[in-house]
Each structure stands twice: as structure tokens, then as C-alpha cells.
Design an enzyme around this catalytic site. Structure first.
Site, PDB file in Angstrom:
ATOM      1  N   ASP A  66       0.832  -1.206   0.000  1.00  0.00           N
ATOM      2  CA  ASP A  66       0.000   0.000   0.000  1.00  0.00           C
ATOM      3  C   ASP A  66       0.868   1.259   0.000  1.00  0.00           C
ATOM      4  OD1 ASP A  66       0.807  -0.714   2.687  1.00  0.00           O
ATOM      5  OD2 ASP A  66      -0.527   0.855   3.425  1.00  0.00           O
ATOM      6  N   GLU A 121       0.195  -0.945   5.679  1.00  0.00           N
ATOM      7  CA  GLU A 121       1.292  -0.474   6.532  1.00  0.00           C
ATOM      8  C   GLU A 121       1.124   1.005   6.848  1.00  0.00           C
ATOM      9  OE1 GLU A 121       5.219   1.163   7.666  1.00  0.00           O
ATOM     10  OE2 GLU A 121       4.035   1.700   5.901  1.00  0.00           O
TER      11      GLU A 121
HETATM   12 ZN   LIG Z   1       6.666   2.623   4.047  1.00  0.00          ZN
END
Ligand SMILES: [Zn+2]
Length: 375
Positions: A66, A121
């Protein structure tokens, strides 16, 4: 290899994948990894997990699919690729995938690579947290984030998010001498907390406890003395302390303030904590990575300690194994409109990852697992 590596990266960058919307990139990367020889699966939260090689050691490689939200169109200019995620962290992730695929073809490599591409994340670390609950069985771990091809990130500071509420008696704002002002009291407490840590000049920023006042609110009307205030303080904790130690010291300052100001009601609560993490510099992992950087780039590696926090904090504590963060790119470009990666650095980092995997397996099989414990 060069063309294939650049194609993989540009394809990944061409797929917009803000946190929570990783489905498309996940299926693309799973497909590409299968083509490159990985055995590939997807877990219940959408992480893509690939395995190549067999035997010992097991080296866990992890990167996120992501990016932060905000589309940044892909464009290639001379030796640079501009796009959202170029450095944070599709460049590092693609380099890992290429290196693991390459190393598995080397007869000299006796070991297994467990490569995980995680989700979210940049949001809640859902992907990494899920992996931890499932248990990760590996001997070493490398997290893919930009450190620059010649640097290794070996430590991150921890963090305490502290909330402080002050309550006082109220009255009309025309009689401020009669009542305590909850906003002013909050600021007094903040000043005392801030001054309780040694000044930055005495320590390197990494080794210092720092505090930042991030949010203040309070007050009901323009004619009323504020009788309630709420403030948030972000405290950063170096690895020589635990968050509990730092919080206890901070709490002492607040208790002293309360004793000296009996008319002010003060309540503190911890909103969130992340423990600091630093890998043992003598770990075979740091040795293997440093010597590979020297071999590929003909320069000594620089060890970085970062004042922020990362997924390495969570992973490092949950898994009892050496873990570092490494990857091409300048992390100052993370989340910026100028995010780009230099193609030659990306290609160099593939070689560094590859050499590291070879060296680490060699060191591990020569020395056994001694020296593989955290200090
Ligand atoms: Zn990162």
C-alpha cells in the site's frame, strides 16, 4: 535482469494502491511472483506470501504493497521514476522480489526465503499485525523501506501518545483573578513536562527523549473562563528506555504539579505506545548486509538510527530474531509530491539484497545459530 526488474517496478507503480485498496496490486504481484518461481498464497487479510528455496536458514523478507493516498502519475525521466510509492515502498519491495527470485537460482544458496507483501502499513499495520498473530518462523528478517542503497536502518525510536485533561472551577472571564484557567494550566503542565527531559544539545536526537505538543482544545464561550482542557503530547523514546520508564518519569512531573496545584484536577491517559527497537550490531544479519553493500557499491555501509517509528518496532519485538530495514531510495521523499527513485540505485539494491541472502545463508550454515540472538 535489468529490463525485467524495471518493468516489474513500473508495473507496480502503475497500479494505484492506497491503504485498504490493495486487491489489484496483490493479485498482480502474486501472478508475477509465480512467474518468477515462487510458491505463492494469499492470507485472510490480503497479504501475499511467497516462498523460494528450501533448507536453512529461513530468511523473512517483508514489504508493503500500500501507499499513502494521493495519486501521483507515473513518469520516467532520464534515470528516475516518479510515482506514488516509488520509494515508499514499491521500489524496495520490487527489489526484494527480484533478488529472492535471482538467489533461488544460485546453487550456492542453501536456504529458504519467505517473502511477504503486506497490506495497510500506512494505516493500521493490519498486514504485519496479522502475520504476528499467525507466528513467523524464520531466523532473520529484513523489512523493505527506503534507507538508501548504501545505508542500513538498525533502529527506530518508540512512542507514547499521552492525553492530559485539566479541569478547574469556572467563572466569568471579567474576573480572571478569581479562577484557575484550564487552558493556562494545561500549558503550565506542558512546559514542565517538556523541561523535564534533558536538552537536546546533550544527546543526539536519536538518543534523546523528545516531546511535542500536538493538539490542544478547551474553552466553551468567549465570556467564560475555560474550565476544561484537553491536550495531546507525542513523546519519542530511544532504545535505552522502555515506554513504561519514560511514562513513569513523566507521571512524576504531573504528580508534582498536582501537589502544587490542588485546585486543578489533572487526568492523564496513554492513548497508544510503541516500544523502541534496535538490532544488535553484531548480528550476522548486519554483517552480511554491510559486507554486501561494500562488495556491490565499493563503499562502507552506514548504519542509521531513525527518530520515527516503523513496522520494524512491532516486528522486532514480536519476533525473537535479528531484523533490519533496508531498501533503495531517499526516505525524505516518502509521501511527498516529488516521490521518485533513481533506477541505478534500485538495480544496485537488488544486487545488495541478493548478496546479503547468499552471505547470510553461508554465515548461518558455517556458524550455526550462535550469535543469532538479540542482545
Ligand atoms: Zn513505508
Amino acid at each position: 535482469m535489468r529490463e525485467q526488474a524495471v518493468r516489474l517496478l513500473t508495473n507496480l507503480l502503475g497500479i494505484y494502491s492506497p491503504s485498504g485498496k490493495e486487491e489489484l496490486i496483490a493479485s498482480f504481484i502474486a501472478y508475477e511472483m509465480k512467474k518468477l518461481g515462487f510458491e505463492v498464497g494469499t492470507d485472510s487479510v490480503g497479504n501475499v506470501i511467497g516462498v523460494v528455496g528450501e533448507g536453512e536458514p529461513t530468511i523473512f523478507l517483508c514489504g508493503h504493497m500500500d501507499t499513502v493516498a494521493g495519486h501521483l502519475p507515473l513518469r520516467v525521466e532520464e534515470d528516475k521514476i516518479y510515482a506514488r510509492g516509488a520509494v515508499d515502498a514499491k521500489g524496495p519491495l520490487a527489489a526484494m522480489v527480484m533478488a529472492a527470485a535471482e538467489v533461488s537460482k544460485e546453487p550456492a544458496f542453501k536456504g529458504k526465503v519467505l517473502l511477504t507483501c503486506v497490506v495497510e502499513e500506512e494505516a493500521t499495520s493490519r498486514g504485519v499485525r496479522h502475520l504476528i498473530t499467525q507466528g513467523i518462523h524464520a531466523d532473520y528478517a529484513i523489512f523493505a523501506e527506503p534507507s538508501g542503497a548504501e545505508n542500513i536502518t538498525i533502529g527506530y525510536k518508540g512512542q507514547i501518545q499521552l492525553k492530559v485533561i485539566c479541569k478547574t472551577q469556572t467563572g466569568h472571564s471579567s474576573t480572571p483573578w478569581l479562577y484557575e484557567n484550564a487552558l493556562e494550566k494545561a500549558y503550565e503542565i506542558w512546559s514542565q513536562i517538556k523541561n523535564s527531559y534533558p536538552p537536546l544539545e546533550e544527546e543526539s536526537p536519536f538518543n534523546a527523549v523528545t516531546a511535542c505538543l500536538t493538539k490542544v482544545s478547551g474553552g466553551r464561550a468567549t465570556s467564560v473562563i475555560p474550565f476544561e482542557s484537553e491536550m495531546y503530547i507525542d513523546i519519542r523514546v530511544p532504545p535505552q528506555f522502555t515506554t513504561t520508564q519514560v511514562f513513569d518519569e513523566t507521571q512524576k512531573v504531573i504528580e508534582q504539579y498536582k501537589a502544587a496545584n490542588p485546585k486543578v484536577e489533572v487526568k492523564t491517559s496513554i492513548e497508544d505506545t510503541v516500544e523502541p527497537f534496535e538490532v544488535n550490531k553484531n548480528s550476522p544479519l548486519v554483517h552480511a548486509l554491510s559486507s554486501s553493500i561494500r562488495k556491490v557499491l565499493d563503499k562502507p555501509a552506514t548504519l542509521l538510527r531513525k527518530t520515527g517509528t516503523g513496522d520494524m518496532n512491532i516486528l522486532g519485538h514480536a519476533m525473537n530474531m535479528p531484523i533490519v530495514t533496508y531498501g533503495p531510495g531517499d526516505s525524505h521523499l516518502d509521501h511527498t509530491l516529488d516521490e521518485h527513485i533513481v533506477i541505478s540505485e534500485y538495480l544496485d539494491s537488488i544486487q545488495v539484497y541478493k548478496e546479503t541472502l547468499l552471505k547470510l545463508a553461508e554465515l548461518h550454515n558455517k556458524n550455526g545459530k550462535q550469535g543469532n540472538q538479540q542482545a
